[in-house]
Design an enzyme around this catalytic site. Sequence first.
Site, PDB file in Angstrom:
ATOM      1  N   ALA A   1      -5.028   2.465  -0.401  1.00  0.00           N
ATOM      2  CA  ALA A   1      -4.877   1.705  -1.644  1.00  0.00           C
ATOM      3  C   ALA A   1      -5.373   0.278  -1.455  1.00  0.00           C
ATOM      4  O   ALA A   1      -6.082  -0.279  -2.303  1.00  0.00           O
ATOM      5  CB  ALA A   1      -3.422   1.718  -2.112  1.00  0.00           C
ATOM      6  N   ASP A   2      -5.008  -0.330  -0.337  1.00  0.00           N
ATOM      7  CA  ASP A   2      -5.500  -1.677  -0.027  1.00  0.00           C
ATOM      8  C   ASP A   2      -7.016  -1.686   0.125  1.00  0.00           C
ATOM      9  O   ASP A   2      -7.704  -2.577  -0.391  1.00  0.00           O
ATOM     10  CB  ASP A   2      -4.868  -2.176   1.274  1.00  0.00           C
ATOM     11  CG  ASP A   2      -3.498  -2.792   1.078  1.00  0.00           C
ATOM     12  OD1 ASP A   2      -3.154  -3.138  -0.065  1.00  0.00           O
ATOM     13  OD2 ASP A   2      -2.767  -2.921   2.071  1.00  0.00           O
ATOM     14  N   LEU A   3      -7.537  -0.716   0.858  1.00  0.00           N
ATOM     15  CA  LEU A   3      -8.972  -0.718   1.155  1.00  0.00           C
ATOM     16  C   LEU A   3      -9.808  -0.476  -0.092  1.00  0.00           C
ATOM     17  O   LEU A   3     -10.826  -1.152  -0.313  1.00  0.00           O
ATOM     18  CB  LEU A   3      -9.279   0.329   2.227  1.00  0.00           C
ATOM     19  CG  LEU A   3      -8.641   0.062   3.588  1.00  0.00           C
ATOM     20  CD1 LEU A   3      -8.823   1.250   4.518  1.00  0.00           C
ATOM     21  CD2 LEU A   3      -9.226  -1.197   4.226  1.00  0.00           C
TER      22      LEU A   3
ATOM     23  N   GLY B   1      -9.773  -3.596  -2.124  1.00  0.00           N
ATOM     24  CA  GLY B   1     -10.723  -4.565  -1.585  1.00  0.00           C
ATOM     25  C   GLY B   1     -12.151  -4.249  -1.988  1.00  0.00           C
ATOM     26  O   GLY B   1     -12.945  -5.152  -2.284  1.00  0.00           O
TER      27      GLY B   1
ATOM     28  N   ASP C   1       0.802  -1.212   0.000  1.00  0.00           N
ATOM     29  CA  ASP C   1       0.000   0.000   0.000  1.00  0.00           C
ATOM     30  C   ASP C   1       0.841   1.271   0.000  1.00  0.00           C
ATOM     31  O   ASP C   1       0.602   2.181  -0.805  1.00  0.00           O
ATOM     32  CB  ASP C   1      -0.923  -0.004   1.221  1.00  0.00           C
ATOM     33  CG  ASP C   1      -1.715   1.279   1.350  1.00  0.00           C
ATOM     34  OD1 ASP C   1      -2.851   1.322   0.855  1.00  0.00           O
ATOM     35  OD2 ASP C   1      -1.190   2.241   1.947  1.00  0.00           O
TER      36      ASP C   1
END
Length: 412
Positions: free
Chosen positions: A182-184, A187, A150
């Site tokens: 970025a990860d969230l 997802g 991220d």
Amino acid sequence: MTQRLAPLSGIRVLDLSRVLAGPWCTQNLADLGAEVIKIERPGAGDDTRTWGPPFLRDENGEDTTEAAYYLSCNRNKKSVTIDIATEEGVATVKEIAKISDIVVENFKVGGLKRYGLDYASLRELNPRLIYCSITGFGQSGPYAPRPGYDFMIQGTGGLMSITGERDGLPGAGPQKAGVAVADLFTGMFATVSILAALQERNRSGLGQYIDTALLDCQVAMLANQNLNFMTSGATPRRAGNAHQNVVPYQVFAAADGHLIVAVGNDGQYRAYCNAIGRPELGTDPRYATNRGRITNRDALIPVLEEIMKTGKRDEWLARLEAAGVPCGPINTIDQVFEDPQVKHREIWRTLPHPTGGTAPTTASPIRLSETPVEYRNAPPLLGQHTEEVLREVLGWDAERIERLLAGQRSAG
């Protein structure tokens, strides 16, 4: 009336993901009623299980083995420990894949092919399978083999270039967001993609492959900043807490703290000027329109800053709210959970936990009127459901289950 089932009731997800982007996606699916079977390494499990302190505490105030980070994105799932480095482990995962609807994985590009757990291999076993891969840079292109995290994606994808204080001011410089956005977002985009593929499968009867990349999602979520550049050719820069396209839309210092003023149109701007006792600023030809306020930002904002410093934060908030001007405080996270609106929405929830007694969880923002999210189970202990899944999902007998578990114990 017949009770309506959860939206994804009857859908089974084989979760081969870890850390945040993949587990965030599969938690969404689990919240919507899917059966999510999380495959973890025996003896170790998801990396985030050890990403602490803080750890969940038991009833005596002692740390358990469950890190808060892990707890944030793994509720409503079943944990099954299987070693995919062994022939029996691979065969077991394939058995689950045959009777699953969705696979989510975030191994490096090609990482699962050597085990025969890639999409091409599993599609032969289950043509209806929807297979979602999450990687840093996608399945193709010059960066595809690289690992992606991220922090580096926020930099590579441009977010850090527009986040932080303006150049030339104290504290200026690139800044990452306070959570792994970025990860969230990846997802969330993965969740949307999977739901779209499920809907399409209702027509075609066939699954498909989903290639989800952190970089793609990060660039896409720049939204209006991308279009600012695309339409003007000018590269957006850091603006601190100010808005690139709307004025005044920023943080102001009051006499005893800070508040946000978020004026979204010219009518709200005039109401704001009236509320702060300077109606002439609302009709001044230089500032009467947002275009003018953008052009003359450097003249207007210092005037407003001096005015806002003369009053206390809560007094300004009361006056602005009464005038219909969007505004708000800057809460710390403990203050967030004391906020009456947050309390009313029941965003802090608790779930029974086998070692902690109870575990806190943040409510899903998905609010469906007839089939609401159910908070069924706390994030599972490592391997908590191994025997249950092997027995009830795969139909294994006790002897076969013990043989697998004994092999894993001896390998550990």
